[in-house]
Design a protein around this motif. Structure first.
Motif, PDB file in Angstrom:
ATOM      1  N   GLY A  25      -8.185  15.242   2.375  1.00 24.80           N
ATOM      2  CA  GLY A  25      -7.207  14.173   2.225  1.00 24.80           C
ATOM      3  C   GLY A  25      -5.954  14.639   1.510  1.00 24.80           C
ATOM      4  N   TYR A  26      -6.126  15.440   0.463  1.00 24.12           N
ATOM      5  CA  TYR A  26      -4.982  15.965  -0.289  1.00 24.12           C
ATOM      6  C   TYR A  26      -4.114  16.840   0.617  1.00 24.12           C
ATOM      7  N   ARG A  27      -4.750  17.715   1.373  1.00 19.49           N
ATOM      8  CA  ARG A  27      -3.988  18.628   2.238  1.00 19.49           C
ATOM      9  C   ARG A  27      -3.280  17.887   3.363  1.00 19.49           C
TER      10      ARG A  27
ATOM     11  N   PRO B 187       0.323   3.932 -12.820  1.00 14.22           N
ATOM     12  CA  PRO B 187       0.270   3.519 -11.415  1.00 14.22           C
ATOM     13  C   PRO B 187      -1.089   3.809 -10.768  1.00 14.22           C
ATOM     14  N   VAL B 188      -1.569   2.866  -9.976  1.00  7.92           N
ATOM     15  CA  VAL B 188      -2.817   3.027  -9.229  1.00  7.92           C
ATOM     16  C   VAL B 188      -2.481   3.050  -7.738  1.00  7.92           C
ATOM     17  N   PRO B 189      -2.567   4.211  -7.072  1.00  3.30           N
ATOM     18  CA  PRO B 189      -2.254   4.272  -5.644  1.00  3.30           C
ATOM     19  C   PRO B 189      -3.218   3.411  -4.819  1.00  3.30           C
ATOM     20  N   ILE B 190      -2.666   2.667  -3.882  1.00  2.53           N
ATOM     21  CA  ILE B 190      -3.459   1.815  -2.996  1.00  2.53           C
ATOM     22  C   ILE B 190      -3.555   2.518  -1.645  1.00  2.53           C
ATOM     23  N   VAL B 191      -4.767   2.932  -1.285  1.00  2.00           N
ATOM     24  CA  VAL B 191      -4.972   3.740  -0.075  1.00  2.00           C
ATOM     25  C   VAL B 191      -6.128   3.158   0.738  1.00  2.00           C
ATOM     26  N   PRO B 192      -5.879   2.152   1.566  1.00  2.00           N
ATOM     27  CA  PRO B 192      -6.926   1.695   2.480  1.00  2.00           C
ATOM     28  C   PRO B 192      -7.257   2.792   3.495  1.00  2.00           C
TER      29      PRO B 192
ATOM     30  N   VAL C  54       0.860  -1.182   0.000  1.00  2.00           N
ATOM     31  CA  VAL C  54       0.000   0.000   0.000  1.00  2.00           C
ATOM     32  C   VAL C  54       0.897   1.233   0.000  1.00  2.00           C
ATOM     33  N   HIS C  55       0.320   2.372  -0.385  1.00  2.00           N
ATOM     34  CA  HIS C  55       1.098   3.599  -0.528  1.00  2.00           C
ATOM     35  C   HIS C  55       0.696   4.667   0.480  1.00  2.00           C
ATOM     36  N   ALA C  56      -0.421   4.444   1.144  1.00  2.00           N
ATOM     37  CA  ALA C  56      -0.863   5.344   2.206  1.00  2.00           C
ATOM     38  C   ALA C  56      -1.990   4.678   2.969  1.00  2.00           C
ATOM     39  N   LEU C  57      -2.222   5.166   4.169  1.00  2.00           N
ATOM     40  CA  LEU C  57      -3.395   4.808   4.956  1.00  2.00           C
ATOM     41  C   LEU C  57      -4.121   6.088   5.312  1.00  2.00           C
ATOM     42  N   LEU C  58      -5.445   6.000   5.367  1.00  2.00           N
ATOM     43  CA  LEU C  58      -6.277   7.128   5.779  1.00  2.00           C
ATOM     44  C   LEU C  58      -7.038   6.759   7.040  1.00  2.00           C
ATOM     45  N   LEU C  59      -6.890   7.572   8.078  1.00  2.00           N
ATOM     46  CA  LEU C  59      -7.715   7.514   9.282  1.00  2.00           C
ATOM     47  C   LEU C  59      -8.504   8.820   9.288  1.00  2.00           C
ATOM     48  N   THR C  60      -9.824   8.736   9.340  1.00  4.45           N
ATOM     49  CA  THR C  60     -10.599   9.958   9.144  1.00  4.45           C
ATOM     50  C   THR C  60     -11.840  10.022  10.013  1.00  4.45           C
ATOM     51  N   GLY C  61     -12.219  11.251  10.355  1.00  5.51           N
ATOM     52  CA  GLY C  61     -13.522  11.511  10.931  1.00  5.51           C
ATOM     53  C   GLY C  61     -14.562  11.593   9.831  1.00  5.51           C
ATOM     54  N   GLY C  62     -15.777  11.951  10.229  1.00  2.00           N
ATOM     55  CA  GLY C  62     -16.835  12.147   9.236  1.00  2.00           C
ATOM     56  C   GLY C  62     -17.702  10.955   8.979  1.00  2.00           C
ATOM     57  N   SER C  63     -17.551   9.876   9.751  1.00  2.00           N
ATOM     58  CA  SER C  63     -18.305   8.652   9.524  1.00  2.00           C
ATOM     59  C   SER C  63     -18.148   8.243   8.057  1.00  2.00           C
ATOM     60  N   ALA C  64     -19.145   7.626   7.460  1.00  2.00           N
ATOM     61  CA  ALA C  64     -19.012   7.129   6.090  1.00  2.00           C
ATOM     62  C   ALA C  64     -18.712   8.241   5.091  1.00  2.00           C
ATOM     63  N   PHE C  65     -19.160   9.469   5.390  1.00  2.00           N
ATOM     64  CA  PHE C  65     -18.865  10.584   4.490  1.00  2.00           C
ATOM     65  C   PHE C  65     -17.357  10.803   4.359  1.00  2.00           C
TER      66      PHE C  65
ATOM     67  N   VAL D 272      -6.036  11.720  -1.272  1.00  2.39           N
ATOM     68  CA  VAL D 272      -4.751  11.056  -1.060  1.00  2.39           C
ATOM     69  C   VAL D 272      -4.323  10.339  -2.343  1.00  2.39           C
ATOM     70  N   VAL D 273      -5.280   9.689  -3.005  1.00  2.00           N
ATOM     71  CA  VAL D 273      -4.996   9.029  -4.274  1.00  2.00           C
ATOM     72  C   VAL D 273      -4.498  10.043  -5.308  1.00  2.00           C
ATOM     73  N   ALA D 274      -5.155  11.201  -5.365  1.00  4.17           N
ATOM     74  CA  ALA D 274      -4.736  12.234  -6.314  1.00  4.17           C
ATOM     75  C   ALA D 274      -3.316  12.708  -6.026  1.00  4.17           C
ATOM     76  N   TYR D 275      -3.003  12.911  -4.755  1.00  3.11           N
ATOM     77  CA  TYR D 275      -1.657  13.337  -4.353  1.00  3.11           C
ATOM     78  C   TYR D 275      -0.611  12.328  -4.830  1.00  3.11           C
ATOM     79  N   LEU D 276      -0.867  11.051  -4.598  1.00  3.33           N
ATOM     80  CA  LEU D 276       0.091  10.009  -4.974  1.00  3.33           C
ATOM     81  C   LEU D 276       0.183   9.860  -6.495  1.00  3.33           C
ATOM     82  N   ARG D 277      -0.957   9.953  -7.178  1.00  3.22           N
ATOM     83  CA  ARG D 277      -0.954   9.819  -8.638  1.00  3.22           C
ATOM     84  C   ARG D 277      -0.122  10.924  -9.285  1.00  3.22           C
ATOM     85  N   GLU D 278      -0.217  12.134  -8.761  1.00  2.00           N
ATOM     86  CA  GLU D 278       0.592  13.241  -9.285  1.00  2.00           C
ATOM     87  C   GLU D 278       2.085  12.939  -9.206  1.00  2.00           C
TER      88      GLU D 278
END
Length: 323
Positions: free
Chosen positions: A128-130, A102-107, A66-77, A85-91
């Motif tokens: 996520g990008y920021r 390349p397809v970034p893998i971001v669980p 994997v290339h990143a992990l995301l831990l986030t608030g906001g429930s399902a939203f 995060v995917v956009a950041y890595l793809r750039e």
């Protein structure tokens, strides 16, 4: 033996951590970047998880890194933040190689913090990008990122980081966003359940509790039912296989259950990701045992640090205010 670490020293080389914090909406997200890829795994114990791309982390499945992990608030939203995060890595040309590029893998995984701020503004792609753009070796703790609106057993939750340097030359660390139904402290004494694991340098964070008066734990919760979840990531620079990374995540769950009571409830989505930054050749079972044991201790300490460093908000006191 192992040396207790925190802050930038705790992070294995090859990892960066960034936060996006929205104080007005009282939410945010935290990104762990492994741009060159890391063996990934996950262990889900809570009964109410909200996740993204966790199936591919099963040991029998094809994609290993994997290339990143995301831990986030906001429930399902909040899962939408992964798009940023995917956009950041793809750039940057990072991801799983395919004929189309390349397809970034971001669980990712979410916790529930809706309604705790003045606005309904869950983390989205820009957040996520920021967070990815802000990633570095210095890691802020407390009421930041995914821990901005987090609550832990009636006191303010947050983000914490702790780790160990093993005498074998490897490091293992735990990053956590604590938003638990269960309490991180004994309601009778006020003492943190993980207090005994804190390093001497961390014990200075503990509050004086002379004025605290509590009662026995009854496991009855008048607060925030169904609005919970503790998310964690443990990481090591040891060359674990994918199956061994899964075992690391499983063992680390013990640290969650030692620091929070109860844990893995029907109303939490508790999970632990694991990242291994080595070449994936594997380690012997005795080293894996030590890594897993210290991962659990690191997670307990990270939970304690999250609670100790969090800032309260109206209606939700900081733990250090209990005394």
């Amino acid at each position: 033996m192992a040396e207790a670490l925190w802050g930038a020293e705790a992070l294995p080389e090859g990892l960066l951590v960034g936060h996006f914090t929205d104080l007005e909406a009282r939410t945010g997200c935290t990104v762990v970047l492994a741009e060159e890829g890391a063996i990934g795994a996950v262990d889900v114990r809570g009964a109410a998880p909200g996740t993204r791309e966790t199936d591919l982390l099963a040991p029998e499945n094809t994609v290993e890194r994997v290339h990143a992990l995301l831990l986030t608030g906001g429930s399902a939203f909040g899962l939408a933040a992964a798009e940023g995060v995917v956009a950041y890595l793809r750039e940057r040309g990072k991801g799983f190689p395919t004929p189309g590029g390349p397809v970034p893998i971001v669980p990712g995984a979410v916790l529930y913090d809706l309604g705790r701020g003045a606005l309904h503004r869950p983390p989205g792609p820009e957040a996520g990008y920021r967070a990815a753009l802000a990633a570095g070796r210095e890691v802020a703790e407390g009421s930041v990122g995914a821990g901005t609106g987090a609550v832990a057993g009636g006191v303010k939750g947050g983000v914490g980081l702790a780790g160990y340097a093993l005498e074998e030359g490897f490091r293992v660390a735990a990053l956590v966003a604590v938003n638990s139904l269960g309490r991180p402290f004994d309601p009778k004494t006020g003492r943190l359940y993980a207090e005994g694991l804190l390093a001497p340098g961390e014990r200075a964070l503990l509050p004086r509790l002379e004025g605290y008066g509590g009662s026995e734990e009854t496991y009855r919760y008048p607060f925030l039912l169904g609005q919970n979840t503790t998310l964690a990531a443990v990481a090591t620079d040891a060359p674990l296989t994918k199956a061994q990374a899964r075992r690391l995540a499983i063992m680390a769950q013990d640290g969650l259950s030692r620091a929070l009571r109860p844990a893995h409830t029907p109303l939490d989505g508790d999970l632990v990701f694991a990242l291994a930054l080595g070449d994936g050749r594997g380690v012997d079972p005795f080293l894996l045992l030590r890594l897993g044991a210290y991962a659990a201790d690191a997670l307990s300490r990270a939970i304690a640090r999250a609670v100790l460093l969090a800032e309260g908000f109206p209606g939700v006191p900081a733990y250090r205010e209990l005394g």
